[in-house]
Write an enzyme that holds these catalytic residues in place. Structure first.
Site, PDB file in Angstrom:
ATOM      1  N   TYR A 145       0.731  -1.205   0.141  1.00  0.00           N
ATOM      2  CA  TYR A 145      -0.074  -0.021  -0.021  1.00  0.00           C
ATOM      3  C   TYR A 145       0.867   1.303  -0.003  1.00  0.00           C
ATOM      4  CZ  TYR A 145      -3.785   3.232   1.475  1.00  0.00           C
ATOM      5  OH  TYR A 145      -4.742   4.451   1.475  1.00  0.00           O
ATOM      6  N   ARG A 186     -10.376  -2.356  10.291  1.00  0.00           N
ATOM      7  CA  ARG A 186      -9.690  -0.831  10.733  1.00  0.00           C
ATOM      8  C   ARG A 186     -10.075  -0.799  12.277  1.00  0.00           C
ATOM      9  NH1 ARG A 186      -9.790   3.258   5.787  1.00  0.00           N
ATOM     10  NH2 ARG A 186     -11.362   1.883   4.914  1.00  0.00           N
ATOM     11  N   VAL A 188     -11.417   1.494  14.079  1.00  0.00           N
ATOM     12  CA  VAL A 188     -12.692   2.074  14.915  1.00  0.00           C
ATOM     13  C   VAL A 188     -13.895   1.265  14.423  1.00  0.00           C
ATOM     14  CG1 VAL A 188     -14.491   4.162  14.428  1.00  0.00           C
ATOM     15  CG2 VAL A 188     -12.020   4.735  14.459  1.00  0.00           C
ATOM     16  N   SER A 189     -13.953   0.595  13.339  1.00  0.00           N
ATOM     17  CA  SER A 189     -14.938  -0.069  13.039  1.00  0.00           C
ATOM     18  C   SER A 189     -14.815  -1.409  13.974  1.00  0.00           C
ATOM     19  CB  SER A 189     -15.106  -0.603  11.542  1.00  0.00           C
ATOM     20  OG  SER A 189     -13.947  -0.869  10.967  1.00  0.00           O
ATOM     21  N   PHE A 191     -13.627  -1.804  16.828  1.00  0.00           N
ATOM     22  CA  PHE A 191     -13.870  -1.747  18.307  1.00  0.00           C
ATOM     23  C   PHE A 191     -15.438  -1.549  18.423  1.00  0.00           C
ATOM     24  CE2 PHE A 191      -9.343  -0.153  19.981  1.00  0.00           C
ATOM     25  CZ  PHE A 191      -8.857  -1.136  19.664  1.00  0.00           C
ATOM     26  N   ARG A 211      -2.796   7.202  16.771  1.00  0.00           N
ATOM     27  CA  ARG A 211      -3.414   7.684  15.776  1.00  0.00           C
ATOM     28  C   ARG A 211      -4.317   9.052  15.978  1.00  0.00           C
ATOM     29  NH1 ARG A 211      -0.505   4.194  14.566  1.00  0.00           N
ATOM     30  NH2 ARG A 211      -0.722   2.267  12.889  1.00  0.00           N
ATOM     31  N   ASP A 271       3.873  -1.806  12.205  1.00  0.00           N
ATOM     32  CA  ASP A 271       2.526  -0.632  12.427  1.00  0.00           C
ATOM     33  C   ASP A 271       3.317   0.347  12.983  1.00  0.00           C
ATOM     34  OD1 ASP A 271      -0.589  -1.774  13.664  1.00  0.00           O
ATOM     35  OD2 ASP A 271       0.528   0.094  14.438  1.00  0.00           O
ATOM     36  N   ARG A 275       1.237   8.820  14.980  1.00  0.00           N
ATOM     37  CA  ARG A 275       0.745   9.477  13.675  1.00  0.00           C
ATOM     38  C   ARG A 275       0.150  10.595  14.061  1.00  0.00           C
ATOM     39  NH1 ARG A 275      -2.149   5.622   9.701  1.00  0.00           N
ATOM     40  NH2 ARG A 275      -0.193   4.786   9.084  1.00  0.00           N
TER      41      ARG A 275
END
Ligand code: UDP
Length: 331
Positions: A145, A186, A188-189, A191, A211, A271, A275
């Protein structure tokens, strides 16, 4: 204006489509639907200024009629997705960007590339200004990526310098909100879905990595302003409010009043430890700053996933460690 948005059935592409339509523009949306979903654009079925074409932009993009803009948002974008689709990720960032640039050039259209904070890799400079060149492992699992997007930036600049194409590059930082896929892995989704299911939240490592999360309406507004600006160089669009992953997990549990708890899993390879966007450029030249705090954006996102769970059972989301490959940690 008539613009082409690649990845229009994706999370960001669909919100960006809505933004252009809201301002009276016409949008041609394109997507091969490998990570995008028609559900994200179903509300546009009877919209006369929207047209959808199912197409893989890694092959020649044939479009009839005038175009004023090409916005290239097609790509798998979550670590779980791009580890499962490594070749497609490399192809859409390289061949797909080349095709989209060629199309923009043939119509004398403005081109905007969706790039990413991942071009900074595991950053040694914090927060990250656009002038930072990054710290990327080209042969690591995330390299598919990161390097695809770095190549995409390079070829965009080459088209600008060599062909005089009118180009923009947005570096997108972790964005969340309605229309995120519940199973794209990801944080947020994952959790929110885990908490809704009453499963422990999977925190990778000790959760001390950070993050900076940007709500989708803020992100899209920044991108829209960048497209209409004269900023040729890359611009960070993200929310500088920085949280550790453990803080995020606790916020989600508190928001849902959940006692599901936390389960630690190994930290995936490469990882990024920190950020945070430096958004001086966006605030100075686009007059843009994010306005939605994480607590508010999370509440809206929880509502979205709650609605999904009412329409069918939510299932357990994937964790990255299970997809990291034989030479990586196992969960
Ligand atoms: N993460 C986590 N648990 C999960 C998913 C992600 O702890 O179930 C962590 C991941 O290790 C990373 C951060 O959350 O440090 C953000 O991950 P995400 O996949 O959302 O995006 P990234 O910023 O890594 O591209």
């Amino acid at each position: 204006m008539r613009v082409l948005i690649t990845g229009a059935a994706g999370f960001l592409g669909s919100h960006l489509t809505d933004r252009f339509l809201a301002d009276g523009h016409t949008v041609l949306g394109m997507d091969n639907l490998i990570t995008g979903s028609l559900d994200n654009i179903a509300h546009l079925e009877n919209e006369p200024r929207f047209e959808f074409v199912r197409h893989d932009v890694t092959t020649f993009i044939g479009v009839k009629g005038e175009l004023d803009g090409v916005l290239h948002f097609a790509s798998p974008a979550s670590p779980v997705d791009y580890l499962e689709l490594p070749i497609q990720t490399l192809k859409v960032g390289s061949l797909g960007t080349h095709n989209a640039l060629g199309l923009a050039r043939s119509r004398d259209a403005r081109f905007l590339l969706a790039s990413t904070s991942e071009v900074y890799g595991d950053p040694l400079v914090h927060p990250q200004p656009e002038s930072y060149w990054g710290n990327v492992n080209p042969i690591g699992p995330r390299g598919v990526y990161d390097e695809a997007k770095r190549f995409a930036e390079a070829i965009t600049m080459a088209y600008h310098r060599y062909h005089g194409l009118d180009t923009r590059i947005v570096r997108i930082f972790n964005t969340y909100g309605p229309r995120m896929r519940p199973y794209d892995g990801r944080v947020v989704s994952n959790f929110v879905v885990q908490a809704l299911l009453g499963h422990p939240l999977t925190v990778y490592g000790d959760g001390g990595q950070s993050r900076s999360f940007c709500f989708v309406s803020d992100e899209v507004e920044g991108i829209y302003r960048l497209f209409h600006s004269d900023q040729m160089g890359p611009v960070n669009i993200g929310n500088p409010a920085e949280f550790t992953i453990l803080e995020l997990a606790r916020m989600v549990l508190a928001l849902l009043g959940s006692d599901a708890g936390i389960r630690h899993l190994p930290l995936p390879t490469d990882d990024p430890k920190v950020r945070q966007p430096d958004i001086s450029r966006a605030s100075e030249f686009l007059d843009w700053v994010p306005v939605v705090p994480l607590s508010e954006g999370l509440a809206t996102t929880v509502e979205y996933f709650q609605q999904l769970s009412e329409h069918g059972a939510l299932r357990v989301p994937p964790v990255l460690t299970a997809n990291a490959g034989p030479d990586e940690v196992s969960g």
